[in-house]
Scaffold this active site. Structure first.
Site, PDB file in Angstrom:
ATOM      1  N   LYS A 206       0.979  -0.718  -0.114  1.00 43.29           N
ATOM      2  CA  LYS A 206       0.005  -0.096   0.084  1.00 43.29           C
ATOM      3  C   LYS A 206       0.209   0.558  -0.428  1.00 43.29           C
ATOM      4  CE  LYS A 206      -3.233   2.734   2.587  1.00 43.29           C
ATOM      5  NZ  LYS A 206      -4.506   2.341   3.827  1.00 43.29           N
ATOM      6  N   GLU A 212      10.587  -5.254   4.515  1.00 42.25           N
ATOM      7  CA  GLU A 212      10.679  -6.418   4.027  1.00 42.25           C
ATOM      8  C   GLU A 212      10.738  -6.575   2.106  1.00 42.25           C
ATOM      9  OE1 GLU A 212       9.352  -4.569   6.476  1.00 42.25           O
ATOM     10  OE2 GLU A 212       9.105  -6.183   7.969  1.00 42.25           O
ATOM     11  N   GLY A 266      -5.058  -1.102   5.100  1.00 46.48           N
ATOM     12  CA  GLY A 266      -3.880  -2.295   4.528  1.00 46.48           C
ATOM     13  C   GLY A 266      -4.855  -4.301   4.764  1.00 46.48           C
ATOM     14  N   ARG A 267      -4.983  -4.774   5.792  1.00 47.25           N
ATOM     15  CA  ARG A 267      -5.630  -5.271   5.978  1.00 47.25           C
ATOM     16  C   ARG A 267      -6.952  -5.338   5.697  1.00 47.25           C
ATOM     17  NH1 ARG A 267      -4.266  -2.535  10.557  1.00 47.25           N
ATOM     18  NH2 ARG A 267      -6.133  -1.383  11.568  1.00 47.25           N
ATOM     19  N   GLU A 352      -4.447  -6.836  14.989  1.00 49.21           N
ATOM     20  CA  GLU A 352      -4.131  -4.971  14.471  1.00 49.21           C
ATOM     21  C   GLU A 352      -4.813  -3.930  14.621  1.00 49.21           C
ATOM     22  OE1 GLU A 352      -2.238  -3.674  10.342  1.00 49.21           O
ATOM     23  OE2 GLU A 352      -0.782  -4.501  11.502  1.00 49.21           O
ATOM     24  N   HIS A 383      -4.765 -32.600  18.755  1.00 51.72           N
ATOM     25  CA  HIS A 383      -4.324 -33.611  18.330  1.00 51.72           C
ATOM     26  C   HIS A 383      -2.957 -32.462  18.921  1.00 51.72           C
ATOM     27  CE1 HIS A 383      -5.558 -36.772  16.709  1.00 51.72           C
ATOM     28  NE2 HIS A 383      -6.075 -36.113  15.815  1.00 51.72           N
ATOM     29  N   LYS A 511      10.022  -0.741  13.759  1.00 50.97           N
ATOM     30  CA  LYS A 511      10.490  -0.697  12.862  1.00 50.97           C
ATOM     31  C   LYS A 511      10.902   0.521  12.695  1.00 50.97           C
ATOM     32  CE  LYS A 511       6.356  -1.090  10.210  1.00 50.97           C
ATOM     33  NZ  LYS A 511       5.062  -0.405   9.105  1.00 50.97           N
TER      34      LYS A 511
HETATM   35  O1  LIG Z   1       1.012  -3.175   2.566  1.00 52.01           O
HETATM   36  P1  LIG Z   1       2.243  -2.401   3.183  1.00 52.01           P
HETATM   37  O2  LIG Z   1       2.283  -0.811   3.124  1.00 52.01           O
HETATM   38  O3  LIG Z   1       3.620  -2.680   2.240  1.00 52.01           O
HETATM   39  O4  LIG Z   1       1.681  -2.453   4.656  1.00 52.01           O
HETATM   40  C1  LIG Z   1       2.293  -3.766   5.316  1.00 52.01           C
HETATM   41  C2  LIG Z   1       1.847  -4.082   6.670  1.00 52.01           C
HETATM   42  O5  LIG Z   1       2.848  -3.776   7.030  1.00 52.01           O
HETATM   43  C3  LIG Z   1       1.732  -2.583   8.460  1.00 52.01           C
HETATM   44  O6  LIG Z   1       1.214  -1.087   7.835  1.00 52.01           O
HETATM   45  C4  LIG Z   1       2.123  -3.268   9.739  1.00 52.01           C
HETATM   46  O7  LIG Z   1       3.244  -2.602   9.985  1.00 52.01           O
HETATM   47  C5  LIG Z   1      -0.270  -3.372   8.189  1.00 52.01           C
HETATM   48  O8  LIG Z   1      -0.675  -2.137   8.375  1.00 52.01           O
HETATM   49  C6  LIG Z   1      -0.164  -2.961   6.353  1.00 52.01           C
HETATM   50  O9  LIG Z   1      -0.509  -4.029   6.217  1.00 52.01           O
END
Ligand SMILES: O=P(O)(O)OC[C@H]1O[C@](O)(CO)[C@@H](O)[C@@H]1O
Length: 554
Positions: A206, A212, A266-267, A352, A383, A511
């Site tokens: 987003k 990452e 995002g979620r 979240e 199990h 972060k």
């Molecule tokens: O889609 P992006 O901006 O890479 O963010 C990934 C995820 O990182 C977060 O901001 C949490 O660090 C989430 O809310 C989000 O879904």
């Protein structure tokens, strides 16, 4: 904003819950033959049996009154109307607009958004069709065979969960892979089996600033260009983001970018272009069914009286246990294997969103909010951790989810699966009394001394609350409804607790500190600055390990 705990409806709810601490489910079923039928509701291919909960009519009345006193219905309307209910980020919350039918109208500050949503979907569908039909060609003229989605959090969990759930609807020509971790192991093993000339990367972020994702995207780009050269990027990389500048700066042509909007969290974004892997896997028609299923749940949530309203019922039951009984966690137990990523997806959705301790007015809460959400496919859980559910000391309410139709599983397997799902909720509810345990041991021929020694270990207290969600089947429409059901459950709880479910400031500090520590590990910055003794020492171990690795590759 009136403090929640000073509302008469809250105090009444607390009194009701306290009065039912010793509620006896077995006795409740025995006394009321209509309990299962009365405490059930159905919508959108989902039957919710909530009769195995520690609650009676007076408890429900108190919960409905609490919802009214907290203005849940008014806030629901504000969300659907596009008001900026995400107050801390001054944003509307309109994932519901992503599944609104073509031609409907929803405005954000006077700007109609549904037409734009459908224009983006149409572009997405055209692109997906060209890939699925083998018209979108890679650098050596061959069609795409593998799709790698690079994203994390909401840019990974939703599409991954849905692609797994809907595998029965997948086109055999394409395989979808998901890379989220910055541990290069995942990308390495994913790419090891793939041919760059037939691989398409989706960089999903987003913000397009997530470390990452960008680190993995750069590594994937290097892998591709080593084989196909720089010009290959345009045929093998597409982006999904709200940040076109960052996409262009990364080197992806914005002609290959699919956008969405700041009013999509995002979620809550799998319905948007973030759902591209799903569209590629199941095709536009099936994806439209997923959206329609979610929309059907939106209408149900908006229009159905509380007593039959699935998201209201699940949300209020959560409040009942969290605030009335001190429950700290909630188990999600899907029995069908296609739903194996549902608990992980719901962890982000719920935790979240409602993992908050400050109310919308900035005041700290003086009550519990979002629980720990956890789970695995239920049959595996049986199990592993179900022992604790049956005989442990914690109260852990649980959702048991199973589909009635399951064509990909042989009838014998499916019968066993259904039997186990039903048996577990029955066992959790009824337990086993001391007398029953003793009688069983006597039938096995044990003497009285052995019976006295063993019986206490065989007693199950029972009275462990569960919901059962029977799905007609796991198809795109029902999955869409199920996900939307949980989205709205989270909304209901946030409205009761008065917290903002749509920001996530809590993830930021880690972060920030990681950036500092990374610079220190790389040696760009003095490692001794500002850390506590524990972190300093751990940092030193890591620095030495990195140095050893660098030396060994010299
Ligand atoms: O889609 P992006 O901006 O890479 O963010 C990934 C995820 O990182 C977060 O901001 C949490 O660090 C989430 O809310 C989000 O879904």
């Amino acid at each position: 904003m009136t403090a929640l705990t000073s509302l008469p409806a809250w105090q009444d709810f607390e009194r009701r819950a306290a009065a039912l601490r010793d509620f006896d489910l077995r006795a409740a079923f025995a006394a009321d033959p209509g309990r299962a039928e009365r405490y059930s509701a159905a919508a959108c291919g989902i039957l919710l049996d909530h009769s195995k909960n520690l609650i009676d009519d007076a408890g429900w009345a108190a919960l409905f009154e609490l919802a009214r006193a907290c203005g849940v219905e008014a806030r629901r309307e504000a969300m659907f109307r596009g008001e900026r209910i995400n107050a801390t980020e001054r944003r509307a919350v309109l994932h519901t607009a992503l599944r609104a039918p073509r031609g409907s109208r929803i405005e954000v500050e006077g700007h109609e958004v549904v037409a734009e949503v459908h224009a983006t979907l149409d572009r997405l569908y055209r692109f997906a069709d060209s890939v699925r039909e083998g018209e979108w060609l890679g650098y050596d003229g061959r069609p795409v065979r593998d799709v790698v989605n690079i994203g994390i959090g909401g840019s990974d969990l939703g599409p991954y969960m849905a692609c797994e759930a809907l595998k029965d609807y997948a086109t055999p020509q394409l395989r979808c892979h998901f890379v989220s971790s910055v541990d290069g192991w995942q990308l390495h093993h994913t790419l090891a089996a793939l041919d760059p000339a037939t691989t398409l990367f989706i960089v999903a972020s987003k913000t397009f600033t997530t470390q990452e994702t960008l680190t993995n995207a750069r590594a994937a780009r290097d892998w591709l260009t080593a084989a196909g050269g720089e010009t290959a990027v345009a045929r093998h990389f597409v982006a999904v983001s709200t940040n076109s500048q960052a996409v262009a700066a990364f080197g992806i042509d914005t002609a290959n970018m699919f956008g969405f909007w700041d009013w999509v969290g995002g979620r809550y974004s799998l319905w948007s272009a973030i759902g591209l892997p799903i569209v590629l896997q199941i095709g536009p028609t099936r994806f439209a069914e997923l959206l329609a299923g979610a929309h059907a749940m939106d209408c149900h949530f908006r229009e159905t009286p509380m007593a039959d309203n699935l998201p209201m019922l699940l949300g209020l039951l959560g409040v009942w246990y969290i605030n009335g009984f001190g429950a700290a966690s909630h188990l999600v137990s899907p029995y069908n294997q296609p739903l194996h990523r549902l608990p992980a997806y719901l962890q982000q959705l719920d935790m979240e969103s409602n993992g908050k301790s400050v109310r919308l007015d900035g005041q700290p809460v003086d009550y519990r909010t979002g629980p720990l959400i956890w789970g695995e496919p239920g049959i595996n859980g049986q199990h592993a951790y179900y022992q604790l559910l049956h005989q442990g000391t914690a109260l852990i309410p649980a959702d048991f989810i199973v589909a009635l139709e399951n064509p990909a599983s042989p009838l014998g397997h499916h019968t066993i699966l259904l039997a186990n799902c039903l048996a577990q909720t029955e066992a959790l509810m009824r337990g086993k009394s001391r007398a029953e345990a003793e009688a069983e041991l006597r039938d096995q021929g044990l003497d009285e001394a052995a019976i006295a020694a063993l019986a206490p270990h065989k007693v199950f207290v029972g009275n462990r609350p569960t919901n059962t969600l029977l799905l007609d089947r796991i198809d795109p429409a029902t999955l869409g409804s199920l996900i939307a059901l949980y989205e709205h459950k989270v909304f209901v709880q946030s409205a009761i607790w008065g917290v903002n479910a749509y920001d996530q400031w809590g993830v930021e500090l880690g972060k920030q500190l990681a950036r500092t520590i990374e610079a220190e590990l790389r040696g760009d910055k003095d490692g001794a600055t500002g850390h506590d003794a524990s972190t300093r020492r751990l940092l030193e171990y890591c620095r030495q390990a990195l140095r050893r690795r660098a030396d060994s590759t010299k």
